[in-house]
Structures are given as structure tokens and as C-alpha cells.
Write an enzyme that holds these catalytic residues in place. Structure first.
Site, mmCIF file in Angstrom:
data_model
loop_
_atom_site.group_PDB
_atom_site.id
_atom_site.type_symbol
_atom_site.label_atom_id
_atom_site.label_comp_id
_atom_site.label_asym_id
_atom_site.label_seq_id
_atom_site.Cartn_x
_atom_site.Cartn_y
_atom_site.Cartn_z
ATOM 1 N N SER A 1 -9.952 -0.776 6.873
ATOM 2 C CA SER A 1 -9.448 -0.277 5.735
ATOM 3 C C SER A 1 -8.697 -1.750 4.830
ATOM 4 C CB SER A 1 -8.418 0.405 5.486
ATOM 5 O OG SER A 1 -9.016 1.893 5.858
ATOM 6 N N LYS B 1 0.908 -1.222 0.016
ATOM 7 C CA LYS B 1 -0.016 -0.101 -0.013
ATOM 8 C C LYS B 1 0.919 1.196 -0.045
ATOM 9 C CE LYS B 1 -3.857 1.798 2.634
ATOM 10 N NZ LYS B 1 -4.707 1.521 3.908
ATOM 11 N N SER C 1 -9.651 1.530 2.726
ATOM 12 C CA SER C 1 -8.817 2.424 2.094
ATOM 13 C C SER C 1 -7.830 1.719 1.156
ATOM 14 C CB SER C 1 -7.860 3.639 2.623
ATOM 15 O OG SER C 1 -7.210 3.040 3.826
#
Length: 429
Positions: free
Chosen positions: A170, A71, A146
Site C-alpha cells: 500500500s 494517511k 491504499s
């Protein structure tokens, strides 16, 4: 999807370790899917040359040759790390986050940085700077956020392992939306150094993968703990029918709400399957905190961004600007009361819930349309995931099935038992 893109990380590592396939072949197969990832906006920066060079060298370890997408909230030395923002578009760190280092030391090979909701504050992975992430399993629907880039890439066979963060769901929401697996270990178990924070009290680091056994393997590496083993017989499992109420401090202005009751057909099916594995299931509810703890999250988010917001407010995306405006407006007395309420609530939940684990759907609603205004759905999206960030408990999403509890290995153990009996999610529930 080629065979090497179809198998999970555990099998890749086994084959590489046994000499049945080379790490170079594995990495080349996944990099060949770059065009598919670009259509999804799942990857913001590729590290192909570095990955190929590393694959040509001899890699060993429990994750040998496993293609990894990190990420883009984690620093990676020499590789652009933008945190989902335009402000950091040209930011190239000189150090790599500890969690990434641990995975690479175990043999994983980073092939790129995954797209995300700006500064990791969002449930849809809509990003005005880097493009919205698509959902390869449910076109036209959000991939969740996210850590949406990670989940979309896994579902499309672009990577075999992802490293994400989870402050309100997330890692787990994208797993549910894209039909993969996301595990949030207990708070503080996996090091978060080198990762751009959102709310340190609730921030967690965890893996995403296509199977629970891959998440268990990655967790053992990340946490430097024993590999979990399947266990279900004799466990007391609470069917969580409703979540605690969520404060109207949310930037959407939505009224305080609680997750609606679990669909009876879904519940009957899950209970039957758990009991077939030897678990004992009974309905439970989480106690309510004496005050909303959401102000802690908002206050910490405002503090984290104090050097950027509001000085550079115009460089934030529309929904993120709204959230940080709200974060800066939280009354001090609400933060104070939340700080008092949180430890008492955590202790009460641990004491009063006489079960080993909790089970519920992962999402509070169906994955929304890709063009949804995120503040309108974030309360409902996080209804079932956010409590376990607030409690600091581990939780795993097997698609839209969520398991949570007090102990990482117990949660993983039931997930492994479920997967051995019923298979990995494969697609959203």
C-alpha cells in the site's frame, strides 16, 4: 509548480535550516495547491491554520519546515481521523500516533490528512465515502492503493512528504502508479501505535516522497536509526522473475496465480544499470511456502473489525463488504496451517536466497483504469509487493522498480546509489 513545491524534502529542510527560506513560505506555497489536491480527492482534511501557526514558530530538526501529509489511518489529536470510512466521519482522536509525533518532532509540519482506500484494504484508492483519488501523472488510471492520496499529492507537488501504511503493497503500489518513491521498512521497525490496524502480522508503516534520499531521511527519523548511505558495489542482487503463488482465498475468487515473468527488455536494462554500479546480478526465485499464508491476513482482518462487521455491514463500501465477508468465512484449519507455514517459510527464504537484495518491477500489471472493479485486479496488483509483507522484509519502490532484502539500510543504500546515478523516478516507469 512553484520552486518551493518542486524541490524535495531534503532540500526544503536544508534551505529552512540555513535561513534561505522560512517554513512559513514553504507551507504557504503548498497550501496554495489545495485546489489541485481537491480535484484529485487526495486530501480529506486540511490542517492549514494549525500548519501556518506552527510554521510561524521556529521549527528545527532534520525535517524542518517540510510539509507532511499523513494517511488518514493515523490518529491526529484534535483533527478528524476517519480511516477512509463513513463510520468514523466525526471521529476526532485526543492523541497522535507515535510515527506522526516523531516526524513532527523532527520539524515536519502536517498540512492535512490523505485520502485512502476504505480501512486501507484496497489497491486503487477508490473510496465511496470520500471520493476516488485521481492520478495526476496518468489521468484515467488508478493512483494505486491504499495510500493513494499520499502518492497523488506528492506527484502533484501538494506535499513534500507522506506517511503511509503497507500491508500488501500500500506504500509501494501508489509510488509505482504515480511515479514517486515509497519505502516499507522491516516489520516492527517503525511504531504503528495509533494507527488503525488491518493485519498486525503484515502491517508496516513507511514514508512516501519524491526521492529515495527523502525516504532515507524520513526513515532515520521514524526508526531512530542512522541515515543510510549509498552503496552498490559488491552487492549480490537477485533478479526476481516470479513471485510465490497466491491463494484462491482472495475475495475476487481468482484462481491461484503467480506473477508472470519479467519483461526481458526491462530486465536487461535494469541488470545493465545495476552492474554499471558495481552490483552482481543473477536470476532467483522465492521458495514456495508449505501452505498459503493469506488466511492469516484474512483472519486478522476479520478480528480487527469484529466490533464493526457485520453489525454495521451496510455502512461499508461494496468492495470492502465483499472482502470482509470472505475474511469471516476462512476455515480455521487454513489459518492454523498458515500459522505453521509462515515462520518456516521466512526462515527458508532467509537461508536459501544467497543474495543481499532482490530486484523486480513493483507492479504485476499496468495501473488499471480508474473505474476498475478493485477485487478483479487486486491479486495481480499485489503479486510482487505482497511477498515482502508476508516475509516482513524491507522493500522500496522507485516508481516501478522495486528493491527488497533483509536489511533496511542495505535496501536504502542501493536505492540511493541508483538514484544518484539515474535520478529519482519522476514519472512511472
Amino acid at each position: 509548480m512553484s520552486d518551493l513545491r518542486a524541490i524535495d524534502a531534503t532540500e526544503i529542510a536544508r534551505r529552512v535550516g540555513a535561513g534561505e527560506v522560512s517554513a512559513l513560505e514553504v507551507v504557504e506555497a503548498h497550501l496554495a495547491a489545495a485546489a489541485e489536491a481537491d480535484v484529485l480527492n487526495a486530501v480529506v482534511t486540511w490542517t492549514g491554520e494549525r500548519a501556518l501557526a506552527r510554521a510561524r514558530a521556529r521549527v528545527t530538526g532534520p525535517l524542518a519546515g517540510v510539509p507532511l501529509l499523513v494517511k488518514d489511518l493515523f490518529d491526529t489529536a484534535g483533527v478528524r481521523t476517519a480511516y477512509g470510512s463513513s463510520i468514523f466521519r466525526d471521529h476526532v482522536p485526543d492523541r497522535t500516533a507515535e510515527a506522526v509525533v516523531r516526524l513532527e518532532q523532527a520539524g515536519a509540519i502536517t498540512i492535512g490528512k490523505a485520502n485512502l482506500h476504505e480501512f486501507a484494504w484496497g489497491t486503487t484508492s477508490q473510496n465511496p465515502h470520500w471520493g476516488d483519488v485521481g492520478n495526476p501523472v496518468r489521468p484515467g488510471r488508478t493512483p494505486g492503493g491504499s495510500s493513494g492520496g499520499n502518492a497523488a499529492a506528492l506527484a502533484a507537488g501538494v506535499s513534500a512528504l507522506g506517511l503511509g501504511t503497507d500491508t500488501g503493497g500500500s506504500v509501494r503500489m501508489p509510488a509505482a502508479c504515480c511515479g514517486v518513491v515509497g519505502f516499507k521498512p522491516g516489520h516492527g521497525v517503525v511504531p504503528i501505535g495509533g494507527c488503525f490496524p488491518l493485519s498486525p502480522t503484515f502491517d508496516h508503516v513507511g514514508p512516501l516522497a519524491r526521492s529515495a534520499r527523502d525516504c532515507a531521511l524520513a526513515y532515520a527519523v521514524l526508526a531512530r536509526r542512522p541515515l543510510a548511505t549509498a552503496r552498490a558495489a559488491g552487492l549480490r542482487v537477485g533478479l526476481l522473475d516470479e513471485g510465490p503463488r497466491i491463494s484462491a482465498h482472495e475475495p475476487s475468487g481468482a484462481a491461484s496465480a503467480a506473477a508472470g515473468g519479467v519483461d526481458s527488455a526491462w530486465a536487461d536494462d535494469v541488470v545493465a544499470r545495476l552492474e554499471a554500479l558495481g552490483a552482481r546480478v543473477a536470476p532467483v526465485s522465492l521458495p514456495e511456502p508449505d501452505a498459503s499464508v493469506v488466511p492469516i491476513f484474512l483472519h486478522e482482518s476479520a478480528v480487527t473489525h469484529r466490533r464493526l462487521f457485520p453489525a454495521r455491514r451496510d455502512e461499508y463500501g461494496p468492495d470492502t463488504r465483499l472482502k470482509f465477508d470472505a475474511a469471516r468465512a476462512v476455515p480455521a484449519i487454513d489459518v492454523h496451517e498458515a500459522r505453521l507455514a509462515l515462520p518456516a517459510w521466512r526462515a527458508r527464504c532467509a537461508r536459501e536466497l544467497e543474495v543481499d537484495l532482490l530486484v523486480s518491477p513493483t507492479l504485476g500489471i499496468e495501473p488499471p483504469p480508474a473505474d476498475v472493479w478493485e477485487p478483479d485486479v487486486r491479486v495481480e496488483m499485489t503479486m510482487r509487493t505482497r511477498p515482502f509483507n508476508q516475509l516482513g522484509w524491507p522493500a522500496i519502490a522507485l516508481g516501478d522498480l522495486q528493491l527488497a532484502g533483509l536489511d533496511d539500510l542495505t535496501v536504502l543504500g542501493l536505492a540511493l546509489a541508483w538514484e544518484e546515478a539515474y535520478g529519482p523516478p519522476g514519472r512511472p516507469a
